[in-house]
Every structure is written in structure tokens, then in C-alpha cells.
Design a protein around this motif. Structure first.
Motif, PDB file in Angstrom:
ATOM      1  N   SER A 370      43.059  45.022  44.824  1.00 55.25           N
ATOM      2  CA  SER A 370      41.722  45.608  44.932  1.00 55.25           C
ATOM      3  C   SER A 370      41.112  45.677  43.542  1.00 55.25           C
ATOM      4  N   PRO A 371      39.783  45.634  43.447  1.00 62.57           N
ATOM      5  CA  PRO A 371      39.151  45.678  42.130  1.00 62.57           C
ATOM      6  C   PRO A 371      39.427  46.971  41.371  1.00 62.57           C
ATOM      7  N   SER A 372      39.588  48.082  42.092  1.00 65.11           N
ATOM      8  CA  SER A 372      39.870  49.362  41.448  1.00 65.11           C
ATOM      9  C   SER A 372      40.995  50.055  42.202  1.00 65.11           C
ATOM     10  N   HIS A 378      40.506  42.975  48.078  1.00 67.66           N
ATOM     11  CA  HIS A 378      39.870  41.668  47.889  1.00 67.66           C
ATOM     12  C   HIS A 378      39.924  40.866  49.200  1.00 67.66           C
ATOM     13  N   PRO A 379      38.997  39.918  49.378  1.00 66.77           N
ATOM     14  CA  PRO A 379      38.974  39.130  50.630  1.00 66.77           C
ATOM     15  C   PRO A 379      39.900  37.926  50.608  1.00 66.77           C
ATOM     16  N   PHE A 380      40.889  37.908  49.730  1.00 62.50           N
ATOM     17  CA  PHE A 380      41.821  36.789  49.637  1.00 62.50           C
ATOM     18  C   PHE A 380      43.237  37.354  49.495  1.00 62.50           C
ATOM     19  N   PRO A 381      44.269  36.573  49.811  1.00 63.22           N
ATOM     20  CA  PRO A 381      45.640  37.083  49.682  1.00 63.22           C
ATOM     21  C   PRO A 381      45.981  37.378  48.223  1.00 63.22           C
ATOM     22  N   ALA A 450      43.851  40.142  37.089  1.00 63.12           N
ATOM     23  CA  ALA A 450      43.785  41.356  36.262  1.00 63.12           C
ATOM     24  C   ALA A 450      45.123  41.492  35.551  1.00 63.12           C
ATOM     25  N   PRO A 451      45.138  41.604  34.241  1.00 61.71           N
ATOM     26  CA  PRO A 451      43.962  41.647  33.354  1.00 61.71           C
ATOM     27  C   PRO A 451      43.308  40.297  33.127  1.00 61.71           C
ATOM     28  N   THR A 452      43.834  39.215  33.696  1.00 62.84           N
ATOM     29  CA  THR A 452      43.459  37.802  33.575  1.00 62.84           C
ATOM     30  C   THR A 452      44.236  37.153  32.437  1.00 62.84           C
ATOM     31  N   SER A 453      44.390  35.856  32.588  1.00 60.69           N
ATOM     32  CA  SER A 453      45.171  35.108  31.601  1.00 60.69           C
ATOM     33  C   SER A 453      44.488  35.049  30.241  1.00 60.69           C
ATOM     34  N   TYR A 464      42.884  46.700  27.544  1.00 60.71           N
ATOM     35  CA  TYR A 464      42.897  46.697  29.017  1.00 60.71           C
ATOM     36  C   TYR A 464      43.566  47.961  29.541  1.00 60.71           C
ATOM     37  N   ALA A 465      44.675  48.342  28.916  1.00 64.44           N
ATOM     38  CA  ALA A 465      45.397  49.532  29.356  1.00 64.44           C
ATOM     39  C   ALA A 465      44.551  50.788  29.179  1.00 64.44           C
ATOM     40  N   ARG A 466      43.862  50.896  28.054  1.00 67.57           N
ATOM     41  CA  ARG A 466      43.047  52.093  27.809  1.00 67.57           C
ATOM     42  C   ARG A 466      41.936  52.227  28.847  1.00 67.57           C
ATOM     43  N   GLN A 467      41.470  51.104  29.357  1.00 65.04           N
ATOM     44  CA  GLN A 467      40.393  51.129  30.343  1.00 65.04           C
ATOM     45  C   GLN A 467      40.888  51.367  31.765  1.00 65.04           C
ATOM     46  N   THR A 468      42.137  50.962  32.057  1.00 69.04           N
ATOM     47  CA  THR A 468      42.567  50.926  33.466  1.00 69.04           C
ATOM     48  C   THR A 468      43.843  51.688  33.774  1.00 69.04           C
ATOM     49  N   LEU A 469      44.599  52.083  32.763  1.00 73.31           N
ATOM     50  CA  LEU A 469      45.879  52.774  32.997  1.00 73.31           C
ATOM     51  C   LEU A 469      45.681  53.975  33.921  1.00 73.31           C
ATOM     52  N   ASN A 470      46.639  54.190  34.820  1.00 69.69           N
ATOM     53  CA  ASN A 470      46.575  55.307  35.762  1.00 69.69           C
ATOM     54  C   ASN A 470      47.889  56.053  35.824  1.00 69.69           C
TER      55      ASN A 470
END
Length: 542
Positions: A370-372, A378-381, A450-453, A464-470
Motif C-alpha cells: 500500500s502507498p501508506s 495497490h491494484p497490482f500484486p 519503496a523506497p525504489t531502486s 527515506y527512513a526519517r520520512q516513513t519509519l513506523n
């Protein structure tokens, strides 16, 4: 089950009807000669989504089920304020969690013992894990089969996760026969606290079967303010119920089982804590105990997601209205299928440093993306690898904001403060990428979304971690067990310097365990119940 009576003195008052509290209520009320009162701030916790294992997305963030805690701005995460879900019902967070049954590593408990906590080695705690467990699977030496709490393999498999397991083995991560045996290194499908396709919270396992005991009183929707004292002895608690302030009296003990955020807050509102913290909150000092609310730490995770081809995952099975209807029909008819399994199905425990005494990374692998976090799929596997840091060195705090019990405490975890944690973070992303690039995954053509190559350097990964870490929802340590000046409880979980007051929940962990904290919290409650019963017998014999 009796109703609360102001005129009655209860032998034991349990504050919190969550993961630990329900176990204590069961074990202590086994003795018909004692009166037990359990006070829970949330409700009964009934509902379809509470029962359905994959229903947690409908529970988190809803005030009926979740306390909706939020962190203060996290200084090492660009000032982000993070949601901190905590279960607001009987069963507590065992009723809204990911259901995974993980004990940790023998090293964790042996380390506790080495810190001076007698009786907390792996050898000492293993019988308590086994006591509560009703393991549903092939007989394994480390597991119990006669307990109340169901532990099973939900047997939900996506072919991409089966291949991921093989890919991990290709990368040198061994297949784990039983990751709960004391050595959790390896890759395996998780076992979970599910019974016949239904979430088996501690409320269902331990409380419901004994709810009708005449010596057990359960009060819900009651917010505990503070502990009352007669000198240095805890004498009861003050709480609000239906808009009225009530006082309950304890003849033997008050036991705080309100969790790593609420137990220290109750202590501080009771005047127990660091004088400077209490003064800032306008609270008079009753007992100087500087460690209250300190030593907060938690597993946190970073999500690495891959889009797949040539396969189906939960995204494609449940991403459309028709697909969700079919999954729902399957679950209603059989209590099986993806909705009857845990959100995370596969786990890998691995070392970032080969000389480490135990794994430092746990990868939770789920058959969706999922995006978040918690958002629409997402609509794909796709699959998500949530890389969790098992023994973080960063420490934070949880302290009351004032006297009002309805105001949440100030919570700061200081995620990513320590450089050692940042290094393991980098290693965890790299480990996931190696697994995804293994030949066993090739037929699914994994594409990192995510985070993408494009995110390659250390600084890019940290950003990336500072923005998305949970958070992984495993807060511990705020009433830590030990002998040093920052310890809050001793190795029998009694609050230092006071009598008749004990803390029994994940807040007593001096150092977090190497895995999900639900099972260790139940073990802590089982062990505490023995302490309490032993001391009652000794007092009667004296």
C-alpha cells in the motif's frame, strides 16, 4: 462476577484489563479466598472486526478500540508526530495487534538475569511460556498444549511468500523449525494467536472462561487517576466511572498493568517519579524514583515493497469490491482464507553482524502493498518486507503532561538517535534487497516500489527512513526491572521503596526482547501471578 462496591476492600486491584491484566485476573481469582477487582479504561471489545484476524485495519485509529496516542515531535525523524496505537478494550493490545506469537531469543532473558534480575533467565521463563500455551501443531518440546491461549499456524500461503522463504535460505538464512525454541535465527511462517479462525486475545483466552467467578469483579469504561497510599503502602486507587470519582481499596496489592505508556503515567500522577518531572506537571512528590517513564524503547520498522508479476497476492484478491466480497464470504462460511490469517505471515530473523549474540533484524513479510502504512492496497500484486530492528539502542521517555488523567502523556521515542541503530537500518534494507534478487524470486520479476531502486546511498536510505519509519507497536521499558538507580521495580516486580504496589506489563522489560512482545508480556503476567501467590502463602504461614 460481582459488581463494584465502594464499601468492599479487594485483596488485589488490577489496573488495566489488557494483555497482562486478563492473565492476572484469571490466575489470582483461582483462589476463592481472595477478592479481585480489575479496572479497564476501555470497553468490552466486542465486534466482527475484533474477531476477524485481518480486521485490525478497521480497529486502529478508531476511538472505540484505540487510545489514539500520538508521539511528540520526534527529533530524529524530521519532527514527525507518530500515531501510537494501543488497545482500548478488554484484552488491550492483544485485541488489536498483528497476532504473531514470538517469544524472542534465549539471549534476551539470560541478559535480563545477568543484569541482576534473579529468576528471569531463559531456563527460568520457559515453563511460564509453556503454561499458558495451547499449541496446535506437531508436538514440539518447547511448547505447551494444556494452556488456555491458542497458538497455531493459520496456514495462509501466497506462492510469492513460499518463494521468499526459499530466497532467504539461498541468502544463507537457515530454515527455522521452531523459532520459539530459544534460538529464533532463521526463516519460517509465523504461528499466531488464532483459534478456529478467530483472534484469540487474552480477554478471550483467560478472562471470558472465568468471568462468572463470584470473587472477580471487572469494571470497564473506568479511567484510573492515581494510586492512594497509607504512608508508603499502596491502599487503593482513584478512578472515574460514569462521571463520578470512585475509590477502590486494596487489602493486599495494587497491580499496574496499564502498559508502557499508562503505567508510568499513573505512577507519576500518584507522586512517584523524578522530582523535576513531577514539579513540571504540578504534582507533589510522594516518592523519588527517577527511572519512572525513562528507558522507553520500541521496535520500529522500515517498509521495503516490491511489485510482482505472474502471481496473485492479497492486493489482487482483495483489491476490488467483488474480491473483498468473495474473501468475506469464504471467511464467514469457513473461518479460513486470507481474512482468517495474521497480517504478516512469514518472518526472517537474521544478524547484521555475524558476531552478534542473537539476530538483530526481524523481517515481517506480508502478501500486500500500500502507498501508506494501513492505507488502501495497490491494484497490482505485491509484497511488503517490514524490516524491524530487534535491539535498538536509542532510548526515549514517557511523562505525564499534568494531573488530568484524560490527557495523554508526552511520548518521545528518539527513534534513530543512536548511530548503531542507523547502521542496522542500512543493513536491513540491503538484506531485503538481496532476498528479492535471489533466483527463487526471479519468476515474479520483483520491482522495488519503496523506497525504489533509486535510493542507494546511506544518506538516501536514512532520509527515506526519517520520512516513513513506523513503530511496530512494542513499547517497553518505562518501569524497568533491575537494581540500578534508574530501575522502577525489583525482580519480583515490586516498586522500589514502596509496599503493596507492583507493575506487571511490558513496561518492566529492562531491555526489549528480540521479537514481538505479546507472548513475553503474557509470560511476565504468569510469573508475577506466582510471585503474588507465593507471597500470600508465606504471609499466611508466618
Amino acid at each position: 462476577m460481582g459488581a463494584f462496591e465502594r464499601s468492599r476492600t479487594y485483596d488485589y486491584i488490577i489496573v488495566g484489563g489488557g494483555t497482562a491484566g486478563c492473565v492476572l485476573a484469571n490466575r489470582l481469582s483461582t483462589d476463592p479466598a481472595v477478592e479481585v477487582l480489575m479496572i479497564e479504561g476501555g470497553g468490552e471489545g466486542r465486534g466482527f472486526y475484533v474477531d476477524m484476524p485481518l480486521g485490525l485495519a478497521f480497529l486502529i485509529g478508531r476511538p472505540q478500540y484505540d487510545w489514539l496516542y500520538k508521539s511528540d515531535p520526534e527529533p530524529y525523524l524530521n519532527g514527525r508526530q507518530m500515531p501510537l496505537p494501543r488497545g482500548k478494550m478488554l484484552g488491550g493490545s492483544s485485541a488489536i495487534n498483528g497476532l504473531i506469537y514470538v517469544r524472542g531469543h534465549a539471549y534476551d532473558y539470560d541478559h535480563w538475569a545477568q543484569l541482576g534480575n534473579r529468576g528471569w533467565s531463559w531456563e527460568s521463563v520457559l515453563p511460564y511460556f509453556k503454561r499458558s500455551e495451547a499449541f496446535q501443531g506437531l508436538p514440539l518440546e518447547a511448547h505447551g498444549r494444556e494452556g488456555e491461549w491458542a497458538v497455531c499456524d493459520p496456514n495462509v500461503r501466497w506462492e510469492a511468500l513460499v518463494a521468499y522463504r526459499q530466497a532467504a535460505i539461498e541468502q544463507g538464512i537457515p530454515a527455522a523449525e521452531d523459532y520459539n525454541s530459544g534460538d529464533n535465527e532463521g526463516v519460517a511462517f509465523f504461528v499466531a494467536t488464532i483459534k478456529n479462525g478467530v483472534r484469540h486475545s487474552t480477554a478471550k483466552a483467560f478472562l471470558e472462561p472465568v468471568r462468572n467467578r463470584s470473587n472477580l469483579t471487572v469494571v470497564t469504561g473506568a479511567l484510573v487517576d492515581r494510586v492512594t497510599f497509607d504512608g508508603k503502602r499502596a491502599s487503593g486507587v482513584l478512578f472515574s466511572l460514569d462521571g463520578q470519582v470512585q475509590e477502590a481499596r486494596a487489602g493486599r496489592e495494587v497491580i499496574l498493568s496499564a502498559g508502557a505508556y499508562s503505567s508510568p503515567a499513573i505512577l507519576e500522577r500518584s507522586g512517584i517519579g523524578a522530582p523535576e518531572v513531577l514539579a513540571k506537571a504540578g504534582i507533589e512528590v510522594r516518592h523519588d524514583l527517577p527511572g519512572v517513564g525513562e528507558n522507553l524503547h520500541d521496535h520500529w520498522h522500515i517498509r521495503v515493497q516490491h511489485r510482482l508479476s505472474n502471481t496473485h497476492t492479497l492486493n489482487t484478491r482483495g483489491g476490488t469490491r467483488l474480491g473483498r466480497m468473495l474473501l468475506g464470504a469464504q471467511y464467514l462460511a469457513t473461518k479460513k482464507g486470507p481474512l482468517g490469517g495474521s497480517p504478516t505471515l512469514l518472518g526472517a530473523f537474521l544478524k547484521a553482524n555475524p558476531d552478534a549474540p542473537a539476530p538483530e533484524i526481524q523481517i515481517h513479510v506480508s502478501g500486500s502493498t500500500s502507498p501508506s502504512f494501513g492505507g488502501a492496497m495497490h491494484p497490482f500484486p505485491g509484497i511488503t518486507s517490514s524490516a524491524c530492528i530487534l535491539r535498538p539502542e536509542s532510548r526515549g521517555y514517557c511523562h505525564v503532561a499534568g494531573r488530568d488523567p484524560s490527557v495523554q502523556p508526552h511520548i518521545v521515542h528518539n527513534f534513530l538517535k543512536e548511530d548503531a541503530d542507523r547502521e542496522i537500518l542500512i543493513g536491513s534494507i540491503e538484506a531485503v534487497r538481496r532476498i528479492a534478487a535471489s533466483s527463487a524470486m526471479a519468476r515474479f520479476q520483483p520491482e522495488e516500489i519503496a523506497p525504489t531502486s533509486a535510493v542507494r546511498t546511506r544518506d538516501e536510505m536514512l532520509d527515506y527512513a526519517r520520512q516513513t519509519l513506523n513503530t511496530t507497536f512494542h513499547p517497553v521499558g518505562t518501569c524497568k526491572m533491575g537494581r540500578d538507580h534508574m530501575a522502577v521495580v525489583d525482580d519480583r516486580l515490586k516498586v522500589h521503596g514502596l509496599s503493596g504496589l507492583r507493575v506487571v506489563d511490558a513496561s518492566i522489560m529492562p531491555v526489549i526482547t528480540s521479537g514481538n512482545t505479546q507472548a513475553p508480556t503474557v509470560m511476565i503476567a504468569e510469573k508475577a501471578a506466582d510471585f503474588i501467590r507465593e507471597e500470600k502463602a508465606e504471609a499466611q504461614a508466618a
